[in-house]
Design an enzyme around this catalytic site. Structure first.
Site, PDB file in Angstrom:
ATOM      1  N   HIS A  22       1.559  -5.479   4.772  1.00 41.79           N
ATOM      2  CA  HIS A  22       0.896  -5.669   3.483  1.00 41.79           C
ATOM      3  C   HIS A  22      -0.532  -5.195   3.597  1.00 41.79           C
ATOM      4  O   HIS A  22      -1.201  -5.450   4.602  1.00 41.79           O
ATOM      5  CB  HIS A  22       0.918  -7.148   3.064  1.00 41.79           C
ATOM      6  CG  HIS A  22       0.752  -7.328   1.597  1.00 41.79           C
ATOM      7  ND1 HIS A  22      -0.461  -7.171   0.973  1.00 41.79           N
ATOM      8  CD2 HIS A  22       1.659  -7.598   0.624  1.00 41.79           C
ATOM      9  CE1 HIS A  22      -0.289  -7.363  -0.331  1.00 41.79           C
ATOM     10  NE2 HIS A  22       0.985  -7.612  -0.574  1.00 41.79           N
ATOM     11  N   ASP A  56       8.758  -9.252  -0.657  1.00 42.37           N
ATOM     12  CA  ASP A  56       9.990  -8.536  -0.978  1.00 42.37           C
ATOM     13  C   ASP A  56      11.096  -8.755   0.059  1.00 42.37           C
ATOM     14  O   ASP A  56      12.275  -8.553  -0.234  1.00 42.37           O
ATOM     15  CB  ASP A  56       9.706  -7.031  -1.142  1.00 42.37           C
ATOM     16  CG  ASP A  56       8.900  -6.766  -2.402  1.00 42.37           C
ATOM     17  OD1 ASP A  56       9.119  -7.465  -3.402  1.00 42.37           O
ATOM     18  OD2 ASP A  56       8.022  -5.878  -2.380  1.00 42.37           O
TER      19      ASP A  56
HETATM   20  N1  CMC Z   1       7.308  -0.667   8.868  1.00 43.70           N
HETATM   21  C1  CMC Z   1       6.883   0.005   9.956  1.00 43.70           C
HETATM   22  N2  CMC Z   1       5.591   0.322  10.158  1.00 43.70           N
HETATM   23  C2  CMC Z   1       4.714  -0.050   9.204  1.00 43.70           C
HETATM   24  C3  CMC Z   1       5.091  -0.749   8.080  1.00 43.70           C
HETATM   25  C4  CMC Z   1       6.450  -1.056   7.916  1.00 43.70           C
HETATM   26  N3  CMC Z   1       6.882  -1.717   6.846  1.00 43.70           N
HETATM   27  N4  CMC Z   1       4.003  -1.015   7.322  1.00 43.70           N
HETATM   28  C5  CMC Z   1       2.975  -0.468   7.966  1.00 43.70           C
HETATM   29  N5  CMC Z   1       3.405   0.105   9.099  1.00 43.70           N
HETATM   30  C6  CMC Z   1       2.592   0.773  10.099  1.00 43.70           C
HETATM   31  C7  CMC Z   1       2.248   2.192   9.686  1.00 43.70           C
HETATM   32  O1  CMC Z   1       3.232   3.114  10.071  1.00 43.70           O
HETATM   33  C8  CMC Z   1       0.965   2.386  10.385  1.00 43.70           C
HETATM   34  O2  CMC Z   1       1.230   2.592  11.758  1.00 43.70           O
HETATM   35  P1  CMC Z   1       0.388   3.661  12.604  1.00 43.70           P
HETATM   36  O3  CMC Z   1      -1.022   3.146  12.545  1.00 43.70           O
HETATM   37  O4  CMC Z   1       1.025   3.622  13.945  1.00 43.70           O
HETATM   38  O5  CMC Z   1       0.549   4.958  11.872  1.00 43.70           O
HETATM   39  C9  CMC Z   1       0.275   1.032  10.284  1.00 43.70           C
HETATM   40  O6  CMC Z   1       1.351   0.092  10.189  1.00 43.70           O
HETATM   41  C10 CMC Z   1      -0.625   0.896   9.081  1.00 43.70           C
HETATM   42  O7  CMC Z   1       0.113   1.307   7.915  1.00 43.70           O
HETATM   43  P2  CMC Z   1      -0.559   1.731   6.554  1.00 43.70           P
HETATM   44  O8  CMC Z   1       0.462   2.432   5.738  1.00 43.70           O
HETATM   45  O9  CMC Z   1      -1.856   2.419   6.787  1.00 43.70           O
HETATM   46  O10 CMC Z   1      -0.931   0.331   5.956  1.00 43.70           O
HETATM   47  P3  CMC Z   1      -1.098   0.027   4.452  1.00 43.70           P
HETATM   48  O11 CMC Z   1      -2.069  -1.062   4.339  1.00 43.70           O
HETATM   49  O12 CMC Z   1      -1.365   1.246   3.648  1.00 43.70           O
HETATM   50  O13 CMC Z   1       0.397  -0.452   4.125  1.00 43.70           O
HETATM   51  C11 CMC Z   1       2.220  -1.090   2.866  1.00 43.70           C
HETATM   52  C12 CMC Z   1       0.762  -1.392   3.230  1.00 43.70           C
HETATM   53  C13 CMC Z   1       2.749  -2.278   2.076  1.00 43.70           C
HETATM   54  C14 CMC Z   1       2.271   0.164   2.014  1.00 43.70           C
HETATM   55  C15 CMC Z   1       3.053  -0.888   4.141  1.00 43.70           C
HETATM   56  O14 CMC Z   1       2.980  -2.023   4.954  1.00 43.70           O
HETATM   57  C16 CMC Z   1       4.501  -0.539   3.826  1.00 43.70           C
HETATM   58  O15 CMC Z   1       4.815   0.642   3.596  1.00 43.70           O
HETATM   59  N6  CMC Z   1       5.430  -1.540   3.838  1.00 43.70           N
HETATM   60  C17 CMC Z   1       6.797  -1.286   3.463  1.00 43.70           C
HETATM   61  C18 CMC Z   1       6.949  -1.282   1.939  1.00 43.70           C
HETATM   62  C19 CMC Z   1       6.853  -2.665   1.364  1.00 43.70           C
HETATM   63  O16 CMC Z   1       7.417  -3.616   1.900  1.00 43.70           O
HETATM   64  N7  CMC Z   1       6.144  -2.794   0.246  1.00 43.70           N
HETATM   65  C20 CMC Z   1       5.962  -4.062  -0.455  1.00 43.70           C
HETATM   66  C21 CMC Z   1       4.535  -4.457  -0.424  1.00 43.70           C
HETATM   67  S1  CMC Z   1       4.190  -6.159  -0.829  1.00 43.70           S
HETATM   68  C22 CMC Z   1       4.877  -6.624  -2.310  1.00 43.70           C
HETATM   69  C23 CMC Z   1       4.773  -5.644  -3.397  1.00 43.70           C
HETATM   70  O17 CMC Z   1       3.715  -5.127  -3.736  1.00 43.70           O
HETATM   71  O18 CMC Z   1       5.823  -5.387  -3.955  1.00 43.70           O
END
Ligand code: CMC
Length: 394
Positions: free
Chosen positions: A279, A330
């Protein structure tokens, strides 16, 4: 100290006291960590609170309808106010017949979120004061949408599954009414409570992407429905609300508790994102996920089917060990809706049925104290290229 930082960041955003090139140097991909506005609707500081009430208490002691009132009006209702509010929701639940017809006639392959966005857009044409952005008008149309979105979701769903339309009930509580319009069955107390809690938890979450989209549209003095349609479009994406549908696809693909560990390790080794984990603003875990997990356990227990819970536990453990990531809301929502007998295609639309309350509160707040949202970009393209007239370009 914190307010000095916020003030400095606001000054940077407005480029105050700085040369333009200095303002351009301040860049935060994805606006991460940026304070993009003020709100009194919710905070995640010191735990998630809606209008100052802790989410744990709201989930335990309030109903979704009460939370909707709280978000729209800024305070909890008295008993009389609550009775009026519920009565208006019941009166407002009738969707104009031409819209129900129209929504049914959209090609069957259209994704439910797209159909819902279209349905909400069509409802604007039945609002003769669509451009009146006074708070009273916005509250009235928010209540109509809160009442009518479940009807749109259920009517379309039952139509494409060749099931007869179930009219909204004037006696069932809000969560039971949604479930009964979709399933066409009686709803037991645990199912109703689980649905209610999921709606409460999904209702509001400060400046998430869809809410921000709604505020951006409102900031141009566009209308309420345009803002909600933008928000629905933003919520659909798999990094936001669309994640709950992808979570269920993952759980189905894994199939058995024995397969869970190897599946998730392989996925992580391939740098795959595990939907339902991580998140942007909760690095130590999403408090909403913990609350909903307890309902997943109860529903799994009732169904006598622990397998999905075992799969989920294994995946949670491995993702935490390997990546230090915890589940977001989720993750349990997908299982919860599955136990409630709901098809995957309904999961994100149900998120809309709840979040429309938060969006509406933000639209009202933005309209009451508006300033056009118009940030800057850092230009990274070429400059001062020599222009060759078309006739000389061969
Ligand atoms: N699975 C695997 N790795 C992950 C995930 C995940 N779900 N989320 C983040 N990471 C890793 C990412 O690959 C990165 O790793 P590295 O530094 O080695 O490249 C690191 O963690 C940081 O990721 P980021 O994308 O820069 O972080 P962010 O703050 O932009 O991500 C997020 C937030 C929600 C987009 C992301 O965690 C994600 O894609 N999660 C899966 C989708 C999801 O569950 N979304 C629902 C969000 S909450 C409720 C809602 O809004 O609906």
């Amino acid at each position: 100290m914190a307010s000095a930082i916020i003030k400095a960041s606001q000054d940077v955003i407005r480029g105050k006291g700085m040369e333009p090139h200095m303002a351009e140097q301040q860049y935060f991909p994805g606006l991460e960590g940026i304070i993009a506005g003020e709100t009194s609707i919710s905070t995640i500081e010191g735990g998630l609170q809606y209008r100052g009430y802790r989410i744990e208490e709201l989930a335990r002691d309030a109903s979704f309808t009460e939370v909707a009132y709280l978000l729209l009006h800024g305070q909890l209702p008295s008993q009389e106010q609550f009775a009026d509010f519920k009565a208006i929701l019941i009166e407002s639940s009738e969707v104009p017949e031409p819209i129900l017809e129209f929504v049914r006639e959209i090609p069957l392959h259209a994704p439910p979120m797209d159909v819902l966005r279209t349905g909400v857009s069509a409802l604007a044409h039945f609002d003769p004061q669509c451009d009146d952005d006074s708070t009273d008008s916005n509250i009235a149309r928010a209540m109509r949408l809160i009442a009518q979105i479940p009807v749109l979701i259920a009517a379309r769903y039952r139509y494409i599954h060749a099931e007869p339309y179930v009219e909204p009930s004037s006696t069932l509580r809000f969560p039971a009414n949604i479930l009964s319009m979709i399933r066409g069955t009686e709803i037991d107390a645990l199912d109703e409570e689980a649905m209610d809690v999921s709606l409460i938890l999904y209702a509001e979450h400060e400046f998430n992407a869809s809410t921000f989209a709604a505020r951006v549209v409102t900031s141009t003095q566009s209308d309420f429905y345009s803002a909600i349609c933008a928000a629905i479009g933003a919520l659909k994406g798999p990094l936001h609300g669309g994640a709950n549908e992808h979570v269920m696809e993952v759980l189905e693909e894994v199939g058995s508790p024995e397969n869970a560990e190897s599946w998730v390790r392989t996925a992580l080794a391939k740098k795959q994102r595990i939907m339902g984990f991580g998140h942007r603003v909760y690095r130590d875990g999403d408090p909403r996920a913990e609350i909903l997990k307890t309902y997943c356990r109860q529903l799994a227990d009732k169904a006598g089917n622990e397998e999905l819970e075992q799969i989920a536990d294994t995946i949670e453990k491995v993702v935490l060990d390997e990546k230090g990531l915890r589940p977001n809301l989720d993750w349990p929502s997908a299982r919860l809706y599955h136990y409630l007998g709901l098809d995957v295609e309904l999961y994100t639309p149900l998120f809309v049925a709840s979040r429309v309350t938060g969006w509406a509160a933000h639209i009202i707040e933005q309209a009451e104290n508006n300033r056009l949202i118009r940030p800057r970009s850092r230009y990274i393209g070429p400059v001062t290229l020599p222009f060759t007239p078309l006739s000389d370009r061969g």
